[in-house]
Design an enzyme around this catalytic site. Structure first.
Site, PDB file in Angstrom:
ATOM      1  N   CYS A  38       0.948  -0.982   0.140  1.00  0.00           N
ATOM      2  CA  CYS A  38      -0.263   0.025  -0.098  1.00  0.00           C
ATOM      3  C   CYS A  38       0.729   1.263  -0.035  1.00  0.00           C
ATOM      4  CB  CYS A  38      -0.963  -0.025   1.292  1.00  0.00           C
ATOM      5  SG  CYS A  38      -2.498   1.114   1.021  1.00  0.00           S
ATOM      6  N   ILE A  39       0.745   2.219   1.138  1.00  0.00           N
ATOM      7  CA  ILE A  39       1.493   3.375   0.999  1.00  0.00           C
ATOM      8  C   ILE A  39       3.029   3.038   1.698  1.00  0.00           C
ATOM      9  CG2 ILE A  39       0.535   4.181   3.285  1.00  0.00           C
ATOM     10  CD1 ILE A  39       1.334   6.350   0.305  1.00  0.00           C
TER      11      ILE A  39
END
Length: 121
Positions: A38-39
């Site tokens: 994800c991030i």
């Protein structure tokens, strides 16, 4: 990432929790595989830099920040992953791009399998 660094507020000028920075740096120095989902690649870019290839998907601003922090962003669809074999880093966009759990799971499952393969090496 919001709890471990201030990327959401500071972008490429972010700072990382010192314990997290130390742990990731030491794991990387030992050439152990690292998976970033994800991030998380935005935080990994700040720690690892070194032209390490990684992805958050297609978000242009975050991709530019990753590059600005010394890593190399590679665009990638949600159901896939990016493997930097030399640096032993695997990343996938997950919820940076996913519209459902099923979409996120496809890339995450590939990432986990690749990290486990690297562990076995």
């Amino acid at each position: 990432v919001k709890n471990l660094c201030d990327y959401a507020m500071a972008g490429s000028e972010c700072s990382i929790n010192p314990d997290v920075f130390r742990l990731v740096s030491e794991v990387h120095l030992l050439q152990k595989p690292i998976g970033a989902i994800c991030i998380a690649p935005a935080m990994m870019a700040k720690i690892l830099g070194e032209e390490t290839e990684m992805t958050i998907g297609f978000d242009e601003q975050t991709a530019n920040d990753i590059d600005a922090m010394g890593a190399k962003h590679v665009t990638c669809p949600v159901e896939d992953m990016i493997v930097d074999t030399a640096k032993r880093v695997v990343s996938t966009p997950a919820y940076m791009e996913a519209k459902s759990i099923k979409e996120a799971a496809a890339g995450i499952s590939k990432l986990v399998a690749e990290v486990l393969n690297m562990v076995a090496d």
